[in-house]
Design an enzyme around this catalytic site. Structure first.
Site, short mmCIF file in Angstrom:
data_model
loop_
_atom_site.label_atom_id
_atom_site.label_comp_id
_atom_site.label_asym_id
_atom_site.label_seq_id
_atom_site.Cartn_x
_atom_site.Cartn_y
_atom_site.Cartn_z
N LYS A 205 47.25 -3.33 -1.13
CA LYS A 205 48.04 -2.42 -0.30
C LYS A 205 48.61 -1.33 -1.19
O LYS A 205 49.33 -1.60 -2.16
CB LYS A 205 49.16 -3.17 0.40
CG LYS A 205 50.05 -2.26 1.23
CD LYS A 205 51.03 -3.03 2.08
CE LYS A 205 51.96 -2.08 2.81
NZ LYS A 205 52.92 -2.78 3.66
N GLU A 244 44.17 -8.09 -7.76
CA GLU A 244 45.09 -8.51 -6.69
C GLU A 244 44.39 -9.46 -5.72
O GLU A 244 44.94 -10.49 -5.31
CB GLU A 244 45.61 -7.29 -5.91
CG GLU A 244 46.70 -6.50 -6.62
CD GLU A 244 48.07 -7.17 -6.47
OE1 GLU A 244 48.17 -8.26 -5.89
OE2 GLU A 244 49.05 -6.57 -6.97
N LYS A 259 44.46 -1.62 2.54
CA LYS A 259 45.30 -0.76 3.36
C LYS A 259 45.82 0.40 2.54
O LYS A 259 46.25 0.17 1.40
CB LYS A 259 46.47 -1.61 3.87
CG LYS A 259 47.42 -0.90 4.77
CD LYS A 259 48.51 -1.86 5.17
CE LYS A 259 49.55 -1.08 5.94
NZ LYS A 259 50.77 -1.82 6.10
N SER A 285 49.03 4.00 10.61
CA SER A 285 49.69 4.94 11.52
C SER A 285 49.39 6.40 11.21
O SER A 285 49.17 7.20 12.13
CB SER A 285 51.19 4.68 11.48
OG SER A 285 51.69 4.83 10.15
C1 PBG Z 1 55.51 -3.15 5.80
C2 PBG Z 1 54.34 -2.63 6.55
C3 PBG Z 1 53.99 -1.29 6.58
C4 PBG Z 1 52.90 -1.19 7.44
C5 PBG Z 1 52.58 -2.47 7.89
N1 PBG Z 1 53.49 -3.37 7.32
C6 PBG Z 1 54.61 -0.09 5.98
C7 PBG Z 1 55.15 -0.05 4.64
O1 PBG Z 1 54.72 -0.75 3.73
O2 PBG Z 1 56.08 0.72 4.46
C8 PBG Z 1 52.23 0.10 7.78
C9 PBG Z 1 51.42 0.16 9.01
C10 PBG Z 1 51.02 1.52 9.43
O3 PBG Z 1 51.32 2.54 8.78
O4 PBG Z 1 50.36 1.61 10.49
N2 PBG Z 1 55.70 -4.28 5.35
#
Ligand code: PBG
Length: 335
Positions: A205, A244, A259, A285
């Site tokens: 991530k 990771e 991600k 998003s």
């Molecule tokens: C946080 C989390 C995030 C997303 C999913 N779980 C955002 C972050 O790490 O700040 C992002 C999902 C998206 O942007 O659609 N634990």
């Protein structure tokens, strides 16, 4: 993906267009097939009074009450989507330094899991394990002296995962990027009789600008002090993603995630080829918002752009994709 053992014949013996000359032959020779079974639908849920609240930065996405989340899960099941994933927007008044709300057995996420399991027991329910939606600083772990503390966060995260499993979650998905959290969660699940709960770890991530609209959707944007670069990965790196993933698998993850999505398909390809475990990606998003904005302008054709991007994930080696377009895409794929 394998490299062809020999070069293709030269033109005109080879005319690649022959294989594209009509719809039937294109269908017959397609290398990847996207179906609703490849999709996971992220649902933003909330504990407010309304049934649904529009998310300004994500047109077409609504924060849902537990009752509405159950309806969405029924819709997803009927469309052939195997799993929904829950993300909470909780009242700011319950947020505190350690994210107490994250481990409330009667909290929003347990409520939603139960409502969904009542309405659509056949669908898989995945939950996000991280403290950011419940902390007053917006970080995914515990903060001391301005630093996110790794080991003290692990107990909280393991407890959160246990609370979700206890409420009926099928898949817990740690998105916090603390070191050792998969092991801590796996031990907590084993110790409490949840040996069948899956862990889908957000293994690679990245610290990304593309989470902006999500933080608005769950209400953690205003909270976040600084960035998440001491725990989320640097987008300059690729080998680090393999390390990771290797650690998370060794610690007990059943499946892994990369991600964000489209800008990181090179990572998906390396991870899926190297480890051969179910590899997921999250079309996040910001990717959704970016597409929706140009669709609204009439600059992109929504149906075609959605299916093209989701097929790209499959082509890169994904077992499945988390996407806010899941229901729309499933409708397109089944009509
Ligand atoms: C946080 C989390 C995030 C997303 C999913 N779980 C955002 C972050 O790490 O700040 C992002 C999902 C998206 O942007 O659609 N634990």
């Amino acid at each position: 993906m394998t490299t062809p053992p020999f070069a293709p014949a030269p033109f005109p013996l080879a005319r690649p267009r022959r294989l594209r000359s009509s719809p039937w032959v294109r269908r017959l020779t397609a290398e990847t097939l996207l179906t609703p079974a490849d999709l996971v639908w992220p649902l933003i849920v909330h504990d407010g009074a309304d049934d649904r609240q529009a998310v300004a930065s994500m047109p077409g996405v609504f924060r849902l009450s537990p009752k509405e989340a159950a309806k969405a899960a029924v819709e997803a099941r009927d469309l052939g989507i195997p799993m929904v994933a829950l993300f909470p927007n909780v009242d700011g008044a319950i947020k505190d330094a350690v994210g107490t709300g994250a481990t409330d057995p009667d909290g929003l996420i347990p409520d939603c899991i139960k409502a969904i399991k009542d309405a659509a027991p056949e669908i898989g329910v995945m939950t996000d394990v991280a403290l950011d939606c419940y902390t007053d600083h917006g970080h995914d772990g515990i903060v001391e002296d301005g630093r996110v503390i790794n080991d003290a966060s692990l107990d909280r995260l393991a407890e959160q995962a246990f609370i979700h499993a206890h409420a009926g979650a099928d898949v817990v998905a740690p998105s916090d990027m603390m070191d050792g959290r998969v092991q801590a969660i796996r031990e907590a699940l084993e110790a409490n009789g949840f040996q069948d709960t899956l862990i889908l770890s957000y293994a690679a991530k990245y610290a990304s600008a593309f989470y902006g609209p999500y933080r608005d959707a769950v209400g953690s944007a205003k909270m976040l002090a600084g960035d998440k670069k001491t725990y989320q990965m640097d987008y300059a790196n690729s080998d680090e993603a393999l390390r990771e993933v290797a650690m998370d698998i060794a610690e007990g993850a059943d499946a892994v995630m990369v991600k964000p999505g489209l800008p990181y398909l090179d990572i998906v390809r390396r991870v899926s080829e190297t480890f051969r475990v179910p590899t997921f990606a999250y079309q996040v998003s910001g990717e959704y918002a970016m597409m929706k904005a140009s669709i609204a302008q009439g600059w992109l054709d929504e149906d075609r752009a959605v299916l093209e991007t989701l097929s790209a994930f499959k082509r890169a080696g994904c077992a499945g994709v988390l996407t806010y377009f899941a229901a729309d895409a499933a409708r397109l794929l089944t009509r």
